[in-house]
Design a protein around this motif. Sequence first.
Motif, PDB file in Angstrom:
ATOM      1  N   CYS A  33      -5.638   2.786   2.958  1.00 51.68           N
ATOM      2  CA  CYS A  33      -6.666   1.752   2.764  1.00 51.68           C
ATOM      3  C   CYS A  33      -7.416   1.941   1.442  1.00 51.68           C
ATOM      4  CB  CYS A  33      -7.655   1.804   3.923  1.00 51.68           C
ATOM      5  SG  CYS A  33      -9.030   0.644   3.775  1.00 51.68           S
ATOM      6  N   THR A  34      -7.562   0.846   0.703  1.00 51.51           N
ATOM      7  CA  THR A  34      -8.281   0.880  -0.582  1.00 51.51           C
ATOM      8  C   THR A  34      -9.726   0.388  -0.444  1.00 51.51           C
ATOM      9  OG1 THR A  34      -7.517  -1.339  -1.159  1.00 51.51           O
ATOM     10  CG2 THR A  34      -6.169   0.526  -1.905  1.00 51.51           C
ATOM     11  N   ARG A  35     -10.150   0.081   0.784  1.00 48.76           N
ATOM     12  CA  ARG A  35     -11.514  -0.404   1.048  1.00 48.76           C
ATOM     13  C   ARG A  35     -11.808  -1.690   0.271  1.00 48.76           C
ATOM     14  NH1 ARG A  35      -9.805   4.858   1.934  1.00 48.76           N
ATOM     15  NH2 ARG A  35     -11.361   6.078   3.081  1.00 48.76           N
ATOM     16  N   CYS A  36     -10.826  -2.572   0.212  1.00 46.47           N
ATOM     17  CA  CYS A  36     -11.001  -3.826  -0.533  1.00 46.47           C
ATOM     18  C   CYS A  36     -11.839  -4.838   0.238  1.00 46.47           C
ATOM     19  CB  CYS A  36      -9.643  -4.432  -0.882  1.00 46.47           C
ATOM     20  SG  CYS A  36      -8.729  -5.060   0.546  1.00 46.47           S
ATOM     21  N   ASP A  37     -12.058  -4.594   1.544  1.00 51.66           N
ATOM     22  CA  ASP A  37     -12.901  -5.427   2.408  1.00 51.66           C
ATOM     23  C   ASP A  37     -12.228  -6.732   2.839  1.00 51.66           C
ATOM     24  OD1 ASP A  37     -15.485  -5.426   3.716  1.00 51.66           O
ATOM     25  OD2 ASP A  37     -15.999  -7.154   2.494  1.00 51.66           O
ATOM     26  N   MET A  38     -10.969  -6.927   2.460  1.00 52.55           N
ATOM     27  CA  MET A  38     -10.295  -8.178   2.796  1.00 52.55           C
ATOM     28  C   MET A  38     -10.149  -8.338   4.306  1.00 52.55           C
ATOM     29  SD  MET A  38      -9.096 -10.944   1.521  1.00 52.55           S
ATOM     30  CE  MET A  38      -8.864 -10.544  -0.207  1.00 52.55           C
ATOM     31  N   CYS A  39      -9.818  -7.267   4.995  1.00 54.87           N
ATOM     32  CA  CYS A  39      -9.608  -7.357   6.443  1.00 54.87           C
ATOM     33  C   CYS A  39     -10.872  -7.800   7.173  1.00 54.87           C
ATOM     34  CB  CYS A  39      -9.116  -6.027   6.999  1.00 54.87           C
ATOM     35  SG  CYS A  39     -10.242  -4.637   6.695  1.00 54.87           S
ATOM     36  N   ARG A  40     -11.998  -7.277   6.752  1.00 55.36           N
ATOM     37  CA  ARG A  40     -13.261  -7.638   7.397  1.00 55.36           C
ATOM     38  C   ARG A  40     -13.623  -9.098   7.118  1.00 55.36           C
ATOM     39  NH1 ARG A  40     -18.681  -7.741   6.416  1.00 55.36           N
ATOM     40  NH2 ARG A  40     -18.310  -7.332   4.200  1.00 55.36           N
ATOM     41  N   GLN A  41     -13.316  -9.550   5.909  1.00 54.92           N
ATOM     42  CA  GLN A  41     -13.662 -10.917   5.541  1.00 54.92           C
ATOM     43  C   GLN A  41     -12.841 -11.955   6.297  1.00 54.92           C
ATOM     44  OE1 GLN A  41     -13.873 -11.624   1.247  1.00 54.92           O
ATOM     45  NE2 GLN A  41     -14.363  -9.480   0.899  1.00 54.92           N
ATOM     46  N   VAL A  42     -11.567 -11.651   6.592  1.00 53.41           N
ATOM     47  CA  VAL A  42     -10.709 -12.653   7.247  1.00 53.41           C
ATOM     48  C   VAL A  42     -10.735 -12.560   8.764  1.00 53.41           C
ATOM     49  CG1 VAL A  42      -9.161 -12.715   5.262  1.00 53.41           C
ATOM     50  CG2 VAL A  42      -8.620 -11.203   7.193  1.00 53.41           C
ATOM     51  N   CYS A  43     -11.304 -11.505   9.322  1.00 59.11           N
ATOM     52  CA  CYS A  43     -11.288 -11.329  10.782  1.00 59.11           C
ATOM     53  C   CYS A  43     -12.103 -12.419  11.472  1.00 59.11           C
ATOM     54  CB  CYS A  43     -11.846  -9.962  11.160  1.00 59.11           C
ATOM     55  SG  CYS A  43     -11.839  -9.678  12.950  1.00 59.11           S
ATOM     56  N   PRO A  44     -11.499 -13.226  12.345  1.00 58.61           N
ATOM     57  CA  PRO A  44     -12.218 -14.327  13.001  1.00 58.61           C
ATOM     58  C   PRO A  44     -13.185 -13.857  14.086  1.00 58.61           C
ATOM     59  CG  PRO A  44      -9.987 -14.206  13.860  1.00 58.61           C
ATOM     60  CD  PRO A  44     -10.065 -13.207  12.738  1.00 58.61           C
ATOM     61  N   GLU A  45     -13.050 -12.614  14.532  1.00 61.74           N
ATOM     62  CA  GLU A  45     -13.868 -12.089  15.629  1.00 61.74           C
ATOM     63  C   GLU A  45     -14.911 -11.074  15.158  1.00 61.74           C
ATOM     64  OE1 GLU A  45     -13.634 -13.202  18.756  1.00 61.74           O
ATOM     65  OE2 GLU A  45     -12.110 -14.619  18.045  1.00 61.74           O
ATOM     66  N   ASN A  46     -15.031 -10.896  13.840  1.00 62.30           N
ATOM     67  CA  ASN A  46     -15.935  -9.868  13.303  1.00 62.30           C
ATOM     68  C   ASN A  46     -15.687  -8.510  13.952  1.00 62.30           C
ATOM     69  OD1 ASN A  46     -17.376 -11.674  11.570  1.00 62.30           O
ATOM     70  ND2 ASN A  46     -18.528 -12.409  13.342  1.00 62.30           N
ATOM     71  N   ALA A  47     -14.413  -8.197  14.088  1.00 63.58           N
ATOM     72  CA  ALA A  47     -14.034  -6.978  14.802  1.00 63.58           C
ATOM     73  C   ALA A  47     -13.821  -5.785  13.873  1.00 63.58           C
ATOM     74  CB  ALA A  47     -12.758  -7.226  15.615  1.00 63.58           C
ATOM     75  N   ILE A  48     -13.903  -5.979  12.570  1.00 63.66           N
ATOM     76  CA  ILE A  48     -13.723  -4.876  11.629  1.00 63.66           C
ATOM     77  C   ILE A  48     -15.100  -4.372  11.207  1.00 63.66           C
ATOM     78  CG2 ILE A  48     -12.723  -4.122   9.448  1.00 63.66           C
ATOM     79  CD1 ILE A  48     -10.628  -4.981  11.423  1.00 63.66           C
ATOM     80  N   GLU A  49     -15.341  -3.081  11.377  1.00 64.35           N
ATOM     81  CA  GLU A  49     -16.622  -2.514  10.973  1.00 64.35           C
ATOM     82  C   GLU A  49     -16.418  -1.423   9.920  1.00 64.35           C
ATOM     83  OE1 GLU A  49     -18.581  -0.668  14.238  1.00 64.35           O
ATOM     84  OE2 GLU A  49     -16.987   0.786  14.623  1.00 64.35           O
ATOM     85  N   ILE A  50     -17.454  -1.225   9.136  1.00 63.33           N
ATOM     86  CA  ILE A  50     -17.442  -0.180   8.117  1.00 63.33           C
ATOM     87  C   ILE A  50     -18.220   1.011   8.666  1.00 63.33           C
ATOM     88  CG2 ILE A  50     -17.965   0.377   5.726  1.00 63.33           C
ATOM     89  CD1 ILE A  50     -18.096  -2.604   5.138  1.00 63.33           C
ATOM     90  N   VAL A  51     -17.608   2.174   8.636  1.00 55.93           N
ATOM     91  CA  VAL A  51     -18.240   3.388   9.173  1.00 55.93           C
ATOM     92  C   VAL A  51     -18.250   4.470   8.099  1.00 55.93           C
ATOM     93  CG1 VAL A  51     -17.557   2.850  11.529  1.00 55.93           C
ATOM     94  CG2 VAL A  51     -16.042   4.234  10.101  1.00 55.93           C
TER      95      VAL A  51
END
Length: 498
Positions: free
Chosen positions: A473-491
């Motif tokens: 993972c390069t931490r580009c944040d793309m996965c969090r931006q496209v997730c329709p359920e807001n299921a990706i969190e940054i820890v």
Amino acid sequence: DQADAEYWMKQHRIATEGAGELSPLDYEDYCRSGGFEAWGRCLRELSPEAVVSQIELSGLRGRGGGGFGTGRKWRTVAVARAANGGAAYVVCNGDEGDPGAFMDRMLQESYPYRVLEGMLIAAYAVGAAEGVVYIRHEYPLAVIRINAAITTLREKGVLGAGAPGGISLRVVEGAGAFVCGEETALLASVEGKRGVPSMRPPYPAESGLHGCPTLINNVETLATVPWIIRHGAECFKAVGTAGSAGTKAFALAGKIRRGGLVEVPMGISLGELVDDIGGGVEKGGTLKAVQIGGPSGGCVPASLSRISVDYEAITAAGSMMGSGGVVVLDETDCMVDIARYFLAFTQSESCGKCTACRIGTWRMLEILEKLCAGAGRVEDLETLERLAHVVRRDSLCGLGRTAPNPVLSTLAHFRSEYEAHTRGLCPAKKCRALVAYRATERCIGCTMCAQSCPVEAIVFTPLARAVINADICTRCDMCRQVCPENAIEIVDAKTDNQ
């Protein structure tokens, strides 16, 4: 609409008078709106001494950053020219190099005649027969319009050896060096030399372009002059504060609902500027700080948002007025990373002439990069602060002396964030090396994240909770931006690995 009313009613237009009403290159249009009335009054009624006195009485201060008294500078040039009996020059500093700043660009593109009228008045007041408009090469439209306006004024008999006042103006394009915003570096560039600062004294006002007394004012300062001569010094002083008269143009940027260029009275609070005029923080965020004054400015925390926007109050808060760039920061911004970003800019733009700036800013940047990478230590904070003070004290020009401002202001107001970085934590979850991405139980296995991941760090597993490979993972944040359920969190990466 109340929000729109506050946006317009709290502004006060002097430099930008007639916004949206004037055609930039229409000479008659400008004259109908009061253009060149001030210049005509100078020629008919006011002596050069009287013009200088008006500017002194107005309390106008340089809008380019330092806030030096404009009238005081004009008088110094006038006295120096009279003493040596030779030539003098007027230079308009349009080398606006601050990231995100576009006040001077807008004034040159939208009000070229106003800027040139200000130069004519300044040249008349100090006894100069020639003026130079120094414009960034990256502002092609400004170059085109100022040149076109100069051509028109020659045709109308306003400029040239045979015109009243006998003043000539020309354009010189800068080559893109941020340091050429500094007066002595700018003059070296105009003379065809390498744009690096020189020791002062002598100051340009006494010995500048070609060794002659030279008046250097920035675009906004000169654009304000015709209004002062037309309406009088007292009218200008009636706006603003006792120590900071008139108005200031600001470029609002960052996490703000209503970005763009505004002109407000000096003395308005920082909170009013952000909330009432700028519409507040975008997307329901919380104001964390305001970076004001360009890359050499400091970060003013939200707790000080009631301070007055004037030269003294902003300086006391650890920042500077600068040319007027305002970047709004919210809770998702890391103050250590912000300091690193702005210092990286000033370090790369250092001309390298003096050791304090050339080496000091580089060493400071190394420490900030270590902190953002999770490799910093508590002792680094003391070293960073000590270096910042050395660079500020020993640098040759304003670039080096103000470069530490983002670091010193964030250390003063957000030291806990620096301390957290020495423990490998980024409270804002911004520094890539210190965070990880994880799918929560809200994940429905839609695979949108896997399809959008540019490095395939998420395995394509339909209907199963996504698993993110932290090593890829390069931490580009793309996965969090496209997730329709807001299921990706940054820890915190440190916590996630335990």
